[in-house]
Write an enzyme that holds these catalytic residues in place. Structure first.
Site, short mmCIF file in Angstrom:
data_model
loop_
_atom_site.label_atom_id
_atom_site.label_comp_id
_atom_site.label_asym_id
_atom_site.label_seq_id
_atom_site.Cartn_x
_atom_site.Cartn_y
_atom_site.Cartn_z
N CYS A 44 36.73 29.77 48.31
CA CYS A 44 37.40 30.40 47.17
C CYS A 44 38.53 31.28 47.64
O CYS A 44 39.34 31.74 46.82
CB CYS A 44 36.45 31.27 46.38
SG CYS A 44 35.10 30.39 45.67
N ASP A 46 37.99 34.17 48.93
CA ASP A 46 37.46 35.52 49.05
C ASP A 46 35.97 35.43 49.31
O ASP A 46 35.26 34.67 48.68
CB ASP A 46 37.62 36.36 47.78
CG ASP A 46 38.68 35.84 46.85
OD1 ASP A 46 39.85 36.15 47.08
OD2 ASP A 46 38.31 35.13 45.90
N CYS A 69 41.84 39.56 50.04
CA CYS A 69 43.21 40.04 50.02
C CYS A 69 43.23 41.57 50.09
O CYS A 69 42.20 42.22 50.11
CB CYS A 69 43.90 39.57 48.75
SG CYS A 69 43.22 40.38 47.30
N CYS A 113 39.72 40.99 42.01
CA CYS A 113 39.40 41.38 43.38
C CYS A 113 38.46 42.59 43.39
O CYS A 113 37.64 42.76 44.29
CB CYS A 113 40.67 41.71 44.16
SG CYS A 113 41.97 40.51 43.97
S1 FES Z 1 40.07 38.83 46.42
FE1 FES Z 1 40.80 37.02 45.55
S2 FES Z 1 42.89 37.47 45.43
FE2 FES Z 1 42.05 39.37 45.82
#
Ligand code: FES
Ligand SMILES: Cc1ncc(COP(=O)(O)O)c(C=O)c1O
Ligand SMILES: Cc1ncc(COP(=O)(O)O)c(C=O)c1O
Ligand code: FES
Lengths: 160, 386, 386
Positions: A44, A46, A69, A113
């Site tokens: 995914c 993340d 991210c 996030c």
């Molecule tokens: S954790 Fe998926 S874009 Fe920020």
């Protein structure tokens, strides 16, 4: 362009937590976790892991790891500071909105996030209670913890 | 305050060449409407025609083939719209072939056309991003109206055998378009040698202004305007002539023609220095794209267990500017579709970093990146779920 | 060599304001891709958002309504394409109303759509070029998807009652577009007061750069991109951001907001000086367009027995730059369709001269024209078949 630092993509608080993330698990650190929560997957884009130590039903200590991210790093770092010392009940009811607010906001498309760290924390508490063989008084209130990066909506976030 | 400013995102856009800046500044005085018969208009018209010739020389085309547009996105949309219209009007050739790794201005246009019922096939690519020629041959047929294959990929730099594809496509009577936006100024591009009927480009990829580009169309190839209106560009593209930007494009074309061979050499050298340096200093690294047929200044690398945006932003803090996947995908959660199409693992497709060199980069830039990058990757990997 | 250079073709295009030139020159340093997350990209993005706000203030709109385009031609094409698509997809509202005197970027788009079977009605205008409101009311109905009426005409300067038309159109549930390209900077334009759903404009008509403009779209109005591709402009218009030109547009918008009232007064004064002076000095002259509802700087005149192109070129020899009919038609043999639509005699429609004033014109310019024009008309009339 004198003041370019203020033009960073995210708020100064996000930037601070991104540059200096708190409570990450260091490379050779031994951390005897009482509960571990994993959410997301590398596929995914993340993935999040939160480890907690619990004492007197409070979050006594916490470590986390992420493949994510800048927003994910910052919001999990913020979450880790907010969660320390909270009762399990309080910690379970930390919301992405509270974390985002503490960060001074996130861009709309980065809202999810902040959900990740939060969900991982709940998963860690679930794991702790399960390992203790205790009944979980919180779990029924919330959707099950899966990676929902792409489907988490503002409404769902409000709901959480 | 900022000590370093190392721009390694030249595939996204380049800084204008100082001669281009000066020419544009000068041309801002050529305010007349180039369609007008009076003096101010004629001066502007002359400047535009000079640019048209300069661009024609750069890409080995006829000046009369050139239609100035607002950029390559518009040029690409125009080509697909020409064939959409023909198909709508009942043409028996009602299929289009393109590839899975085109720029979003084609990928999204194709999505839109498919929604409207158009038949479009996306030819697959191999693991290095090269068009699968067997698949292409199988897709070709006498119902194909257009084949559109990009020349150099913006993300991995992989260069397609457009000349070969054109021959095959022409054998079945299809027209051929190539999006040469990334190739111009970096490798030699001859429209006549490639044999393509349509070619797109954008000035800001070769040190020209943004917001100006061209669709180059052979005289006998079908045409229909995307922007209807005035008689500008021989009725092919309406809108008051953007004189200053066209002049800038012309100057950039002259510089590109002059410097392309030396630029190519220099860019490749810097890119190779960085590639070798990264492989020496960082373990578990995957270099994406075809390493033989590759644009000279492009290096696309995946760092497993380190997320792309985080790398980008940590590098930015050090004054190093790069991009993740395609710039258009920034801020979104999508893995690079270009890498996915090449069969790259989804995790690797999430975390790719594109270093793209330009004429203002130096060996010192590479040394600086090689100093700053390894600790960033190390740090992110330590933080990462294991 | 040239002693005089009197530019009276400001409706075709204007010279950039020196502050705009300076700002564009500066902004050429903001080379980063405004979609990129790194420093260079963010600097460009900030500059763009500042311009968006400046433009929003100028036209009393929300910044989020603004879609930057390559100009008004593209903006107009985009609006019509939105409704073409909806109609193609089977919308029950399948008729469009426009007028006979729109800019070619609408007239030609309508021609093209009609060829494809679209239902478009062109509302007639009266002898002064004003929309015939009775005809408009009769044309309106609940099958109308879009009504598009320009605000100020480029050729005669006639200003349409767009607010009134919008009310009527909204009563039957149609969306409304106005091409405000010629009005911006000359008269106050409030998108909120007009009530229109779409508005087009082009920066080079108010001392900004060429090749940049905007389509302003209310949040709830239907939308579909003309140029598909990257996520720029919120997915509404693909193509690398034209940062420098957008910055130029923003500066031009700020100046226009500041100077519009005084400009309006000055332009009208010069225009009236010229009109009265011509009528005093030259017999048998017809002033075209509505003299009450008129853009301040526009004066369109027919000189029977003197041919337009010849007048233009003789004036050019004297350093006076004007246009015949609409600039777009220059080089063609067509009489002005705008005048023909207003019921002007075909001979008069052939020989019209448009004087259009701008901020750099002076009373001396008018005096010079009034000195040079009469002998030219006299000479041509003497030469003319009678
Ligand atoms: S954790 Fe998926 S874009 Fe920020
Ligand atoms: C391969 C390719 N095609 C098309 C484009 C579009 O160019 P522009 O953004 O100037 O329209 C780009 C760059 O963005 C590109 O890299
Ligand atoms: C009324 C009107 N609409 C649209 C346009 C088109 O503007 P552009 O040529 O900048 O696309 C013009 C000028 O050419 C105009 O006068
Ligand atoms: S005589 Fe020259 S245009 Fe008709």
């Amino acid at each position: 362009m004198t003041n370019f630092m203020s033009q960073w993509v995210y708020t100064p608080v996000v930037k601070d937590h991104f540059m200096n993330p708190r409570n990450t698990l260091k490379e050779n650190e031994q951390f005897e976790a009482d509960g571990i929560g994993d959410v997301g997957s590398l596929a995914c884009g993340d993935q999040m892991q939160v480890m907690i130590k619990v004492k007197d039903d409070k979050i006594a200590d916490l470590r986390w790891l992420t493949y994510g991210c800048a927003s994910a790093i910052a919001s999990t770092s913020m979450m880790s500071e907010m969660a320390l010392g909270l009762t399990l009940d309080e910690a379970y009811h930390l919301t992405p909105a509270m974390i985002t607010e503490a960060l001074g906001g996130l861009p709309e498309h980065k809202f999810h996030c902040s959900v990740l760290g939060d969900k991982a924390l709940r998963a860690a508490i679930d794991d702790y209670l399960e390992k203790q063989g205790r009944e979980n008084p919180f779990k029924k209130h919330v959707a099950k913890v899966i990676c929902e990066c792409k489907s988490v909506t503002d409404v769902q976030i409000e709901d959480l | 305050m900022e000590q370093h400013s190392i721009y390694l995102d030249n595939n996204a856009t380049t800084a204008m060449h100082e001669d281009v800046i000066a020419a544009v500044h000068q041309a801002n005085m050529l305010y007349g409407n180039a369609s007008s018969m009076h003096m101010a208009g004629r001066q502007a018209a002359l400047a535009i025609e000079e640019s048209r010739e300069a661009l024609a020389s750069l890409i080995d085309a006829e000046p009369s083939w050139i239609v100035f547009t607002s950029g390559a996105s518009e040029a690409n949309n125009t080509v697909f719209n020409i064939f959409k219209e023909r198909i709508d009007l009942g043409s028996k050739r009602n299929r289009i072939i393109t590839t899975t790794i085109e720029h979003p201005s084609i990928i999204e246009t194709v999505k839109y056309m498919k929604q409207l019922g158009c038949k479009v096939d996306e030819c697959p690519v191999d693991s290095t991003g090269l068009v699968d020629m067997e698949a292409m041959k199988n897709l070709l047929g006498d119902d194909v109206a257009l084949v559109s294959v990009m020349l150099g990929n913006n993300e991995t730099g992989t260069i397609q055998p457009v000349g070969e594809i054109t021959e095959l496509a022409h054998q079945v009577g299809a027209y051929v378009h190539t999006d040469a936006t990334q190739a111009i100024g970096k490798i030699p591009v001859s429209m006549k040698e490639l044999g393509v009927d349509y070619l797109s480009l954008s000035a800001h990829k070769f040190y020209g202004p943004k917001g100006i580009g061209a669709l180059v169309v052979k005289t006998k190839a079908p045409y229909a305007p995307l922007v209807h209106g005035g008689h500008q560009e021989g009725g092919k593209r309406a809108g008051t002539y953007n004189t200053a930007s066209i002049v800038g494009l012309g100057v950039a074309a002259k510089i590109a023609l002059r410097d392309q061979p030396s630029e190519c050499e220099k860019l490749w050298k810097l890119r190779e220095m960085l590639r070798v340096g990264i492989l020496e200093r960082i373990s578990n690294v995957v270099v994406n794209g075809n390493q033989e047929h590759c644009l000279p200044g492009t290096l696309d690398v995946s760092f497993p267990h380190a997320e792309g945006e985080s790398i980008l932003l940590y590098l930015d803090m050090e004054g190093i500017m790069v991009s993740t996947g395609s710039a258009c995908a920034s801020g979104s959660l999508e893995p690079s579709y270009v890498l996915l199409a090449s069969g790259v693992d989804i995790e690797l497709a999430h975390g790719s970093i594109r270093f793209s060199f330009g004429r203002y980069n130096t060996e010192e830039d590479v040394a600086y990146v090689l100093e700053k990058l390894p600790p960033i990757i190390k740090r992110l990997r330590e933080m990462s779920t294991r």
